[in-house]
Every structure is written in C-alpha cells, then in structure tokens.
Write a protein that holds these residues in place. Sequence first.
Motif, mmCIF file in Angstrom:
data_model
loop_
_atom_site.group_PDB
_atom_site.id
_atom_site.type_symbol
_atom_site.label_atom_id
_atom_site.label_comp_id
_atom_site.label_asym_id
_atom_site.label_seq_id
_atom_site.Cartn_x
_atom_site.Cartn_y
_atom_site.Cartn_z
ATOM 1 N N SER A 283 47.736 118.409 33.185
ATOM 2 C CA SER A 283 47.608 117.678 32.390
ATOM 3 C C SER A 283 48.634 116.471 32.882
ATOM 4 O O SER A 283 48.336 115.271 32.721
ATOM 5 C CB SER A 283 48.295 118.001 30.945
ATOM 6 N N THR A 284 49.798 116.967 33.272
ATOM 7 C CA THR A 284 50.956 115.963 33.960
ATOM 8 C C THR A 284 50.094 115.186 35.074
ATOM 9 O O THR A 284 50.414 113.896 35.117
ATOM 10 C CB THR A 284 52.008 116.695 34.497
ATOM 11 N N GLN A 285 49.507 115.833 36.184
ATOM 12 C CA GLN A 285 48.882 114.908 37.041
ATOM 13 C C GLN A 285 48.014 114.081 36.589
ATOM 14 O O GLN A 285 47.621 112.950 37.081
ATOM 15 C CB GLN A 285 48.096 115.985 38.168
ATOM 16 N N ILE A 286 46.960 114.215 35.490
ATOM 17 C CA ILE A 286 46.086 113.363 35.146
ATOM 18 C C ILE A 286 46.795 112.016 34.463
ATOM 19 O O ILE A 286 46.424 111.069 34.622
ATOM 20 C CB ILE A 286 45.177 114.054 34.015
ATOM 21 N N GLY A 287 47.995 112.259 33.675
ATOM 22 C CA GLY A 287 48.672 111.357 33.372
ATOM 23 C C GLY A 287 48.938 110.378 34.348
ATOM 24 O O GLY A 287 49.090 109.167 34.315
ATOM 25 N N PHE A 288 49.582 111.023 35.761
ATOM 26 C CA PHE A 288 50.164 110.485 36.797
ATOM 27 C C PHE A 288 48.796 109.592 37.337
ATOM 28 O O PHE A 288 49.170 108.241 37.823
ATOM 29 C CB PHE A 288 50.567 111.162 37.718
ATOM 30 N N GLN B 109 46.977 104.070 38.600
ATOM 31 C CA GLN B 109 46.049 103.168 38.519
ATOM 32 C C GLN B 109 46.428 101.833 37.638
ATOM 33 O O GLN B 109 46.419 100.545 38.143
ATOM 34 C CB GLN B 109 44.898 103.570 37.664
ATOM 35 N N GLU B 110 47.329 101.951 36.833
ATOM 36 C CA GLU B 110 47.983 100.886 35.937
ATOM 37 C C GLU B 110 48.982 100.308 36.942
ATOM 38 O O GLU B 110 49.038 98.929 36.956
ATOM 39 C CB GLU B 110 48.560 101.535 34.765
ATOM 40 N N MET B 111 49.812 100.997 37.651
ATOM 41 C CA MET B 111 50.817 100.603 38.365
ATOM 42 C C MET B 111 49.944 99.634 39.701
ATOM 43 O O MET B 111 50.502 98.529 39.994
ATOM 44 C CB MET B 111 51.716 101.390 39.168
ATOM 45 N N ARG B 112 48.863 100.141 40.216
ATOM 46 C CA ARG B 112 48.179 99.480 41.237
ATOM 47 C C ARG B 112 47.788 98.041 40.670
ATOM 48 O O ARG B 112 47.761 97.069 41.452
ATOM 49 C CB ARG B 112 47.061 100.121 41.814
ATOM 50 N N GLY C 184 60.162 111.366 36.868
ATOM 51 C CA GLY C 184 61.330 111.208 35.841
ATOM 52 C C GLY C 184 60.893 110.493 34.573
ATOM 53 O O GLY C 184 61.479 111.043 33.762
ATOM 54 N N GLY C 185 59.921 109.882 34.559
ATOM 55 C CA GLY C 185 59.602 109.231 33.094
ATOM 56 C C GLY C 185 58.758 110.454 32.508
ATOM 57 O O GLY C 185 58.886 110.457 31.277
ATOM 58 N N ALA C 186 57.985 111.287 33.221
ATOM 59 C CA ALA C 186 57.211 112.434 32.485
ATOM 60 C C ALA C 186 58.464 113.417 31.957
ATOM 61 O O ALA C 186 58.226 113.965 31.071
ATOM 62 C CB ALA C 186 56.251 113.437 33.610
ATOM 63 N N ASN C 187 59.314 113.650 32.837
ATOM 64 C CA ASN C 187 60.501 114.661 32.368
ATOM 65 C C ASN C 187 61.056 114.064 31.192
ATOM 66 O O ASN C 187 61.519 114.997 30.014
ATOM 67 C CB ASN C 187 61.515 114.850 33.390
ATOM 68 N N VAL C 188 61.349 112.653 30.955
ATOM 69 C CA VAL C 188 62.132 112.032 29.903
ATOM 70 C C VAL C 188 61.365 112.121 28.509
ATOM 71 O O VAL C 188 61.592 112.656 27.528
ATOM 72 C CB VAL C 188 62.561 110.624 30.072
#
Length: 320
Positions: A9-14, A19-22, A165-169
């Motif tokens: 799930s985390t990788q799907i979020g990444f 894509q948004e960052m691109r 880091g964002g995911a951990n927060v």
Amino acid sequence: MAIVFDLPSTQIGFAAALQEMRDMYLQDALSAVVASMEIDRIDAELHACVDNRLLQILAAQGMRGEQLFAVPCILENDPRLLGYYRLLLGYSQKGFYTAATGAGMFKSLEERGALSRKQREALPALCAALNKSAAYMMEHLERRMISPAFFDQLTLLTLGPQLRGGANVQKGSSAISKVFDVVYQIVRASVTDSDSRRIVLKNNSGRTIYIQFAADPDIVIREEMAPDIYRNLVAIEVKGGQDYSNIHNRVGEAEKSHQKAKKAGYIECWTVVNVDRMDMAMAHRESPTTNKFYRISKLLDGTSGEYRDFSLQILSIAGI
C-alpha cells in the motif's frame, strides 16, 4: 511454512505521489514551463549568470542550460520549480529551507507556488547560490553522467527519503489518532466538550480534566486545579512505526520524550508502540522512565488484557 508479506500500500501511495511530483516539480514540469516561455529570454538570463563553458558542455550532451542551472524568469513563471533544483542538487527540505542557508524565506515557492514582491527581488541571489552548487556538481560529474535521464535519477534519489519521511509522519499521526480515539471511547460518558485535538471532561471531584494532543509527548492528560493552574497526570508517547528492527530506536526516542515529561511534572509516562513482537524486558531497560508499555493492536481489541489495564488506568487517573 507460510510466507506472507504486507500488501504494498505504501508503494502504491508513493507511485501516486511521484506522478504528482513529476507534474509539479520534476523534468516534466520544467519542460512544460519552458515550452510556454520565450526561449530568448531564458537564454539571455542563462548567459548572464552561468559560465558559457558549462553551457557548452551541457549542449554537447544534448541538454539545455536550465536543466541544471536556475534563472529568475523560470522561477517567476512557476515558483514551484525551485523544488526541481533543490532535488537535483540533493538538498533535503529540512536542510535547504533554513536560516543558516538563507533560503528559508523561499519555502512558499515550492510549497504553494507563491512568490511575493520581496521574494521576486531576491530571485537573482537565490539563482546565483543554486548555480554555484550546480557548477560544482557539474565539474565533479563524469561526462557520461550528464544526461536528462541521469539528472532525473538524481532528483529521485533525493525525493525517495522525502516521500518515506512523509509516509512515516503520516503513519505516526494515524497511530496517535487511533490511541486518542481509544481514550475518548473510554471516557466519553464524562465528556463535556471535545474536538479533533482535545477532550474535556468533569471528574468525580468536579474538576476539569483535559486530554489533548501535544508536540512532545504526543498525548497528555492534565487536571485543572485552578484557572491556568494544572496538575500534569499522564504523558503518552505513541510510536506508529511497524518495523520491528527499528524498535530500539523508537523506544529510545520515547525515553527522551518521557525524561522531558518527568521534568515537566508528569506523574505517569506511557509508551504505545505499533509492534506486537516486543521484548518488554528490553523495552523497560531502554526506557526506564516509561511506567507502562502498550501495543496499539491490543488497545484496539476491546477484549484484550492490555486494553482493560489501559482503560482502568485512564479512569482511575482521571478520577471518573
């Protein structure tokens, strides 16, 4: 023997975040902005602030100057592209936007795409500083590394830890909210007021008890003795990470938080972790200030012994 992994799930979020960052910060975004501008203006600013020899090296590799060097007109056109140059040069947000670097005032460019008059006037100085770092990096790269694909990979090397880091927060915040909700369910019969960050209740002595989020520790319970005079009852530190191999570090972080809480007068210090396989003897050795250890999974299970103990402790300390 069964082999079972958590769902990615985390990788799907990444993937969604990447894509948004691109579209906002990376080479795709830069190319889209450049395509909408007058190239003569970009070239004029590049030649005014970048050594022509470096521009020629980039050209020989089929690259334009702005793919490495920042110019004011591009950042004026899309302030968020400051993030592109920061990532390309390998600077974390925490290390880049500080008073020490002098770039703290520019954080709104990347975060909100906002550019004030004061920031606009300071863009030449910002670009000069970025380009000094860019020139140094270019001088130390092998020529075969100078390509759009390799530069894209460099930005991703910086972006990866930022996303993690964002995911951990986010994971930590979610864990704190879960514990906070468990506490609310325990005391709700006595609640007089509440919102997403604070619970207010009256105890059996008629005194007001506050249960609320805090910066460090994560959740605190305090009793109001008189207007603006409080007795600090419980400090709860919540560690939401699920990686068992890192449990020592998390318990150590909880210990530091609880030492501060003890100095602030808190009577009880509890640590809640998100790892089920925890050696309690080890945990007490590494965080002797922690009076009670709990596991999130057990607190969410209203039939567990840990939940019963947690519930009785909350009710007793709150006096309800």
